[in-house]
Structures are given as structure tokens and as C-alpha cells.
Motif scaffolding. Structure first.
Motif, short mmCIF file in Angstrom:
data_model
loop_
_atom_site.label_atom_id
_atom_site.label_comp_id
_atom_site.label_asym_id
_atom_site.label_seq_id
_atom_site.Cartn_x
_atom_site.Cartn_y
_atom_site.Cartn_z
N ASN A 136 38.47 11.32 72.31
CA ASN A 136 38.79 12.02 71.06
C ASN A 136 37.58 12.17 70.14
OD1 ASN A 136 38.57 9.39 70.24
ND2 ASN A 136 40.37 9.42 68.91
N GLU A 137 36.45 11.58 70.53
CA GLU A 137 35.23 11.77 69.74
C GLU A 137 34.40 12.94 70.27
OE1 GLU A 137 34.50 7.07 68.63
OE2 GLU A 137 33.78 7.84 70.54
N LEU A 138 34.89 13.58 71.34
CA LEU A 138 34.13 14.66 71.99
C LEU A 138 34.79 16.01 71.73
CD1 LEU A 138 32.68 12.33 73.40
CD2 LEU A 138 33.04 13.49 75.57
N SER A 139 33.97 17.07 71.78
CA SER A 139 34.51 18.43 71.64
C SER A 139 35.23 18.82 72.93
CB SER A 139 33.37 19.40 71.37
OG SER A 139 32.57 19.51 72.52
N GLY A 140 35.98 19.92 72.86
CA GLY A 140 36.72 20.40 74.02
C GLY A 140 35.81 20.69 75.21
N GLY A 141 34.67 21.30 74.95
CA GLY A 141 33.73 21.59 76.03
C GLY A 141 33.21 20.33 76.69
#
Lengths: 265, 261
Positions: A136-141
Motif C-alpha cells: 500500500n506504500e507503492l503506486s499502481g504501476g
């Protein structure tokens, strides 16, 4: 050499709500060569995801056959790995833990090898430094990169990709497409790539199979003549646009005839 | 020069200042009203009398022994509730048939206010420690059980599909998806169980006991000793605040990966 072979595959569903049977996949035959990147395009509801689920072993089938290296598919196997449309990452595991997940479930590698491979594929998808972060700390890409790394780390013979970039914004999607080609060119695994975007299919694949909606039938297969490596500027090449256009016409023709059928009713 | 804009002392500590102000005003007003003779000591105590009584019961009275008794009841009952609630909840959540089998019982017991069972429990266990332990256990058990069941059952479809695609066994799905996925749910159950368990211990001691903080409150009421009554209520209130705070911290700590946070 044929790696993945689909012969006369049909899949029927019982559609509970309308109390009738639906033919989701209708007599599809397709052979994917070893090391080939094959994309399947088609409008939503054409049965392309059903087809991928059958190849992944997640859906049973009765009519026809699916085989990898001549061995009939009858459930999930270590010879395949899936990159899902939704990243499907375990939110309580770190990035490194998620990349390990597929290997852990398959129990093919020992601890040291798993560690080493996880490390390697995290770097390969360009996420070094993020090993200890949570999804959840990362972007969708970035999440889709983890999804891809998890699949590659499991060392499949055939990589199945189910609209992996569909949920990304247009810019990220383009970037991920070129990244995918770079990563794929390193070991050229056999890929079955599902998408509804024609230009994505043409840009990535060696061949593009076109499916039609309800019942999902194979309308045609296009050989993509461009060499590799490919750059994003290829998408503006006249020949590229021409191929895109003829695929588009094939799909449109289909939807027009469908409209006619509906009008007659 | 850029940087954080200056904030006044008040703006930085607004919550603390206003909160303290309200408490001070209330206590001050209460004490003043008492001094002015507006409140009868028969019905209402005063802050001064409560503090005095608190010191007295603490040093010469039975407050410490009562607190120890109540906390022991609570700790044993609550500990048993956590262990059995989680184990039983995981089993019921995982095995569909077990759930269907126990469903009528659990629904009936969950819907009944546990306080209604207190007289029966006192008949069974007497007025010693075990009746209170059992009341706390019953009070805290159900929220923990129900939340655990929900957590185990709330398996994410996408994750399940991914696990299956990677040939995960049922046991692996259980240990890598169902168990860790249910941790935040279990902690929510524990937080709710703390609140209900506290009610359980107080009610249990009020109805059938000769010791404990609950008994102290009931006794204070029966003898019109409002000072003692207030001391008991304050002890209970602070215990509740403290335990709930710990449970909330725990819940937040383990829900770090939850997307809504």
C-alpha cells in the motif's frame, strides 16, 4: 517447437440469473511457439479471460484440450505463472515477501535460492530499495512490477498475463509496456498476453489473435512483422497503424453484425 | 526563507488546553456548588470528599485488595476468552460444516445480553472468584469469536486466486492468507471484548460478591456512601480508558498495512 497448444477448446457456463447456458469459449484452437509472445485481443465479454483461466488451470474444461509441452493441463502447475489484472499482493507482506510468495507456494526452491531469486527479480523490475516496503506504500504501476516479479521468480515455462496494465493510467501503461519488453527480452519466455487494447497487443506481441464476443471465437491471427528491440515510437509507424486498423475493422465488423442480430429481435 | 509557518502556543496545543479547561471548570463548579450548599452529600459527593475518601480507602481501606480482586477476575476470564475465542473462531471460520453446526447456539448466545445470565452463573459457580471469571469470559468471548470467524472468512478472492495459481495447498492458503488476514479482525474483537468484559466483571461483582470494585460500588450505593461510590466509579472509568487505549494501540500497530489507514 510448440510450447502451449490449445485444441478445439470450448467452455460452457450455466448462467444462473438468466437460467440458461452460455458458450463463453467456442472451439478455439491456438498454438504458441516456444519463446513466442502471443497476445489475444477482443472486446470485454469475449471469453479471453476465461481462456486464460483455463490455461492457468483455475477453471475446469470439458471440451477440447489444452497442453503444455504435450502434457494435458488439468489444474495449476509450476510450469505456469500468472500476472493478474489486479496486483493481488498480500498487503501484510513486504515487497520482497510478495516476490517470494509464488516460489514459497510451489516449494521448488530451497531457502537460499528463493532469497537469491527474489533479490534478483526485485532488481530486474527496478524496485531495488523497496524490498522492505508494503504494497500500500507503492503506486499502481510499481505494484504491477511486483506482480510481474513474483511470476518471473517462480521460473515458469509459460507466462500468463491477464490484462496486467488495464488498471493503470495511460502514461504509466505505455512505460510499463516498454519495461515489459526489456525484461522479457532477457530470457524470452513463452507469453500469453490478454488485453482489450489493440495497440498494446501489436506493440508487444509476435502474433496477435483476435477474439469475437459471445460466443468467444477466434476471428483471425495477425503476424506482427516488426523486429526487436521495439521502441514506443513504433506506435506511430504507418505500418503499425495499418495493422492496428485492420484488427480494429475485424472487431468492429463483429460488433456491427451483433447489433444487426439484436435489431432483428 | 521558507519553512514551517509559525504557530502560536495555543494553536499547537488547542486540544489539550480546551480539554483541561473543561475538566477544571466542571470540577471547580462541582466543588463550588457543594460548598454553597446546593448539593446534598446524601445524593452527591464533592471532588474534595472523593479525593479524601480515595486516599483513605487506598491507605487504610480495602481499595487495593478490591482492585486486585477485580483485575484478577478480569485477567483470568479475559485471557481464557482470547485463547478459546481465537482458536474456536479460526476453526469455525475455516470449516464450513462446523460453522453450520454451531450456528444456532452462537446466534442465540450472541443475541442474548450476557448480563441476563449472571444470576444463573452465580447459582452454578457461587459468589467466589469463578463466577466472575466465567461472566467476564462469556462477555468477552463472543465479540472475539464473531470477529475472528469474520476475519477468517473474509478471504480476498483475488489473493485466493493468486495462491491457487501458484499451486498453494489448503494448508498454505490457511497459514499464508486466512490467518494473517484475520489478525486485524481478531484485534477488533479483542477491543470490543475489553469493553464488554469490564461490564461483565462489574455487574458480576455487584450482583454476587463480597469483594471487588463492583461490590464496592454496590455497597456504597446501598449504604448511601456516595464518596465511596464515586471512588469506585472513577477506578472503573480509568481502568476502562487504560485498557481500551492499550487495545486500540495494539489494533493500530497490527493494521499498518490496511489500505484505509
Amino acid at each position: 517447437m510448440v510450447k502451449l497448444s490449445i485444441e478445439h477448446l470450448s467452455k460452457r457456463y450455466w448462467f444462473e440469473r438468466e437460467d440458461r447456458e452460455v458458450l463463453a469459449v467456442n472451439d478455439v484452437s491456438l498454438a504458441v511457439e516456444d519463446g513466442e509472445f502471443l497476445a489475444i485481443v477482443g472486446p470485454s465479454g469475449c471469453g479471453k479471460t476465461t481462456l486464460l483461466n483455463i490455461v492457468a488451470g483455475l477453471l475446469p474444461y470439458e471440451e477440447g484440450s489444452v497442453s503444455i509441452d504435450g502434457k494435458r493441463v488439468s489444474g495449476p502447475g509450476v510450469d505456469r505463472a500468472v500476472v493478474f489484472q489486479h496486483s493481488s499482493l498480500l498487503p501484510w507482506r513486504t515487497i520482497a515477501g510478495n516476490v517470494r510468495y509464488g516460489m514459497e507456494m510451489q516449494r521448488r526452491f530451497d531457502e537460499a535460492t528463493m532469497h537469491e531469486r527474489a533479490d534478483h527479480f526485485v532488481k530486474m523490475v527496478g524496485l531495488n530499495g523497496f524490498e522492505k516496503h508494503f504494497p500500500n506504500e507503492l503506486s499502481g504501476g510499481m505494484q504491477q512490477r511486483v506482480n510481474l516479479a513474483r511470476a518471473l521468480a517462480a521460473d515458469p515455462k509459460v507466462l500468463l498475463m491477464d490484462e496486467p496494465f488495464a488498471a493503470l493510467d495511460a502514461q504509466t501503461r505505455e512505460f510499463m509496456q516498454s519495461e515489459l519488453l526489456k525484461i522479457w527480452s532477457q530470457d524470452r519466455k513463452t507469453v500469453l498476453f490478454i488485453t482489450h487494447q489493440i495497440n498494446e497487443a501489436v506493440y508487444l506481441a509476435d502474433r496477435v489473435a483476435v477474439m469475437s464476443a459471445r460466443p468467444g471465437r477466434l476471428k483471425g491471427v495477425f503476424k506482427i512483422p516488426f523486429g526487436r528491440p521495439r521502441t514506443l515510437s513504433l506506435k506511430r509507424d504507418p505500418q503499425f497503424l495499418e495493422i492496428e486498423d485492420s484488427i480494429w475493422q475485424l472487431i468492429e465488423e463483429e460488433s456491427q453484425s451483433l447489433n444487426m442480430v439484436l435489431a432483428e429481435k | 526563507m521558507s519553512g514551517r509557518p509559525h504557530q502560536s502556543f495555543y494553536a499547537k496545543h488547542e486540544a489539550v488546553i480546551l480539554g483541561t479547561l473543561s475538566v477544571v471548570l466542571l470540577l471547580g463548579g462541582w466543588q463550588a456548588a457543594f460548598k454553597a450548599g446546593l448539593i446534598s452529600p446524601l445524593f452527591f459527593s464533592s471532588p474534595e470528599a472523593v479525593v479524601k475518601q480515595f486516599r483513605y480507602t487506598l491507605v487504610e481501606g480495602t481499595l487495593l485488595a478490591d482492585m486486585k480482586y477485580s483485575y484478577t477476575n478480569f485477567a483470568i476470564g479475559f485471557g481464557l476468552a482470547v485463547i478459546t475465542g481465537v482458536v474456536f473462531g479460526v476453526l469455525i471460520g475455516w470449516y464450513r460444516r462446523l460453522r453450520l453446526f454451531f450456528d444456532p447456539f452462537l446466534n442465540a448466545l450472541y443475541a442474548t445480553p450476557r448480563v441476563a445470565m449472571v444470576p444463573l452463573i452465580i447459582i452454578w459457580f457461587g459468589i467466589g472468584i469463578w463466577s466472575k471469571v466465567f461472566i467476564v469470559f462469556l462477555s468477552a468471548f463472543f465479540p472475539i469469536l464473531v470477529n475472528t470467524v469474520g476475519g477468517v472468512r473474509a478471504l480476498d478472492r483475488d489473493l485466493l486466486r493468486a495462491a491457487k495459481a501458484y499451486c498453494a495447498s489448503d494448508w498454505q492458503i490457511f497459514t499464508t492468507l486466512a490467518l494473517p488476514g484475520s489478525v486485524p479482525f481478531i484485534l477488533t474483537g479483542i477491543r470490543q471484548g475489553v469493553a464488554l468484559g469490564l461490564i461483565g466483571v462489574v455487574v458480576g461483582e455487584m450482583v454476587g460478591s463480597s469483594q471487588g470494585v463492583g461490590f464496592m460500588v454496590a455497597y456504597g450505593g446501598q449504604t448511601f456512601n456516595t464518596d465511596t461510590l464515586f471512588v469506585g466509579m472513577i477506578v472503573i472509568a480509568f481502568s476502562g480508558i487504560l485498557l481500551t487505549w492499550i487495545a486500540e494501540r495494539l489494533e493500530r500497530r497490527f493494521s499498518r498495512w490496511r489500505p484505509e489507514r
